[in-house]
Design an enzyme around this catalytic site. Structure first.
Site, PDB file in Angstrom:
ATOM      1  N   HIS A  38     -11.808   2.272  -5.644  1.00  0.00           N
ATOM      2  CA  HIS A  38     -12.276   2.516  -4.260  1.00  0.00           C
ATOM      3  C   HIS A  38     -13.654   3.185  -4.361  1.00  0.00           C
ATOM      4  CE1 HIS A  38     -12.113   3.230  -0.048  1.00  0.00           C
ATOM      5  NE2 HIS A  38     -11.165   4.147   0.037  1.00  0.00           N
TER       6      HIS A  38
ATOM      7  N   ASP B 200     -20.597  -0.623  -3.225  1.00  0.00           N
ATOM      8  CA  ASP B 200     -20.811   0.323  -4.322  1.00  0.00           C
ATOM      9  C   ASP B 200     -21.783  -0.177  -5.376  1.00  0.00           C
ATOM     10  OD1 ASP B 200     -19.032   2.280  -3.333  1.00  0.00           O
ATOM     11  OD2 ASP B 200     -17.332   1.125  -4.041  1.00  0.00           O
TER      12      ASP B 200
ATOM     13  N   HIS C 134     -13.569  -7.518  -3.560  1.00  0.00           N
ATOM     14  CA  HIS C 134     -13.096  -6.767  -2.392  1.00  0.00           C
ATOM     15  C   HIS C 134     -11.831  -7.416  -1.863  1.00  0.00           C
ATOM     16  CE1 HIS C 134     -13.217  -4.611   1.430  1.00  0.00           C
ATOM     17  NE2 HIS C 134     -14.037  -3.782   0.811  1.00  0.00           N
TER      18      HIS C 134
END
Ligand code: CMC
Length: 420
Positions: free
Chosen positions: A262, A357, A301
């Site tokens: 995450h 990210d 994802h």
């Protein structure tokens, strides 16, 4: 066009590129009236499960579309500020100028933090503060704030909303504090005249940021503020649904965000890029990673099966920051090449693309921030989405309590200890 306008223009260009490559139809089952009970196909990790209805935000994963309260993320990133976006998420509407001024003043007023929090961090051996993961320290500090708040156990929507606003301010302060202590320096007091993004940077680095650095941090905070039923948001909602209290809720969400699958991925991306070392090594590194089935940090994802719109913005911003900075250019060039290779292979085969990210760490590194602090910055933003979502759910709260399919035996005998 000044430097800040140039940054905003880059966001506009990213939006135009996204519009050319995707169209933004809502997904039929995931938008519209919600009528319980729902029949859906479930997979491990609650994939496919619908936990609640919401008016806060929507992710269209197949098209790469993200909206907060109906407004496209590209528009917010170009035109809004983190304070305004937080207000939008929490109150469901854009603030008037007066409402925004008051909200900003409230945040600035909440930023100075009780000295007990600093004492807790300072009483730990310096080496422990340096070695303990900043997300662990952040979660602890939020619990300490809860101990100090006489109204912590008031779980009314009004009181929890006030706590969320306080924590939006104070998570930034604690993040700054931890960054300073980890690098062996004293914390700096928040500066009320600065914007939230500028204050966060100031409290971490001890230097007032340039307008461009401030704008880039502001955009990043906007991009990270909310994202559907991700693990930490869902954790927050589950914890708060038992009426635990807002501090326990946010501390738990911080624990969930920390994980490398995450929010913790942003830190790991930088380590991967450092491991690759130079742009010439990307191809061999990638092929080896594929052969060993290594998870590539910052890619893939659960929901997006297209290029993440947040990465569409952060990628060019990382590129902009790499101009005239050879060290950032080295990181950025590696990232660009890896991005291209992953999209060409895994994008085609498995719909794996960069996520939020992938480029954020390069942006933060360019802003002078140590990798260990990347995920706390994520938390300093996502607190708005966590709060908006668990408060919305609290209005008609029903405790989360799913069931598991039992796969063990049901009529085993109890064997006395001396016969085992
Ligand atoms: N690198 C290589 N292969 C991947 C990756 C990746 N990053 N992500 C997914 N896959 C493969 C996976 O091995 C599987 O292949 P196969 O079908 O051959 O077994 C397939 O794609 C489906 O993946 P999954 O593991 O079922 O996907 P998931 O929805 O359970 O996991 C994820 C989503 C984000 C946890 C995963 O993509 C991942 O671990 N990514 C790396 C960590 C990361 O960047 N996390 C940040 C997520 S986004 C922002 C945030 O939340 O912070």
């Amino acid at each position: 066009m000044n430097d800040v306008e140039a940054i905003n223009a880059m966001v506009r260009q990213a939006a135009e590129k996204a519009a050319q490559e995707t169209n933004d139809e809502p997904e039929p089952i995931l938008v519209g009236d919600l009528n319980w009970p729902i029949t859906c196909e479930l997979r491990p990790g609650l994939e496919g499960a619908i936990a609640c209805g919401t008016k806060i935000g929507y992710v269209n994963g197949s098209k790469g579309w993200l909206i907060y309260r109906g407004i496209n993320i590209f528009e917010l990133a170009e035109k809004s500020s983190f304070e305004e976006t937080s207000y939008l998420l929490l109150y469901g509407k854009l603030p008037t100028r007066k409402e925004l001024d008051n909200f900003r003043m409230k945040l600035a007023g909440y930023m100075p933090i009780d000295e007990t929090v600093l004492a807790v961090l300072k009483r730990s051996p310096t080496a422990r503060v340096r070695d303990t993961h900043p997300m662990t320290a952040l979660g602890l500090c939020v619990l300490v704030l809860g101990m100090l708040d006489e109204k912590a156990e008031d779980t009314s929507v009004e009181n929890e909303r006030e706590i969320v606003i306080k924590l939006i301010a104070q998570i930034a302060t604690i993040t700054g504090m931890i960054a300073r202590l980890r690098s062996g320096r004293d914390p700096v007091e928040p500066e009320p005249s600065l914007s939230h993004a500028a204050n966060l940077l100031y409290m971490m680095t001890g230097e007032r940021p340039s307008p461009v650095a401030e704008r880039i941090m502001d955009i990043s905070l906007i991009l990270h503020a909310d994202h559907g039923m991700n693990a930490s948001t869902f954790s927050a909602m589950v914890i708060n649904s038992s009426l635990a209290n807002a501090y326990a809720t946010i501390s738990g969400a911080i624990g969930s965000l920390k994980g490398s699958l995450h929010g913790g991925a942003n830190e790991r991306v930088l380590y991967d890029i450092e491991e690759i070392g130079s742009v010439d090594n990307v191809e061999a590194w990638f092929q080896k990673a594929r052969e060993s089935k290594r998870k590539l940090m910052g890619f893939g994802h659960r929901v997006y099966k297209a290029y993440d719109p947040r990465a569409r913005i952060l990628g060019p911003l990382a590129g902009k920051m790499s101009e005239n900075n050879p060290e950032i250019k080295r990181l950025y060039d590696i990232a660009r090449k890896l991005d291209g290779m992953v999209c060409a292979e895994l994008g085609v085969e498995k719909k794996i693309f960069p996520n939020v990210d992938f480029y954020s760490g390069i942006v933060y590194r360019a802003l002078g921030i140590h990798a260990g602090m990347f995920t706390p910055i994520f938390a300093a933003s996502r607190i708005s989405g966590w709060g908006a979502r668990f408060l919305e759910y609290l209005e008609n709260n029903r405790i989360f309590r799913p069931r598991a399919v039992y796969t063990g035996p049901v009529r085993e005998e109890y064997t006395p200890i001396d016969r085992r």
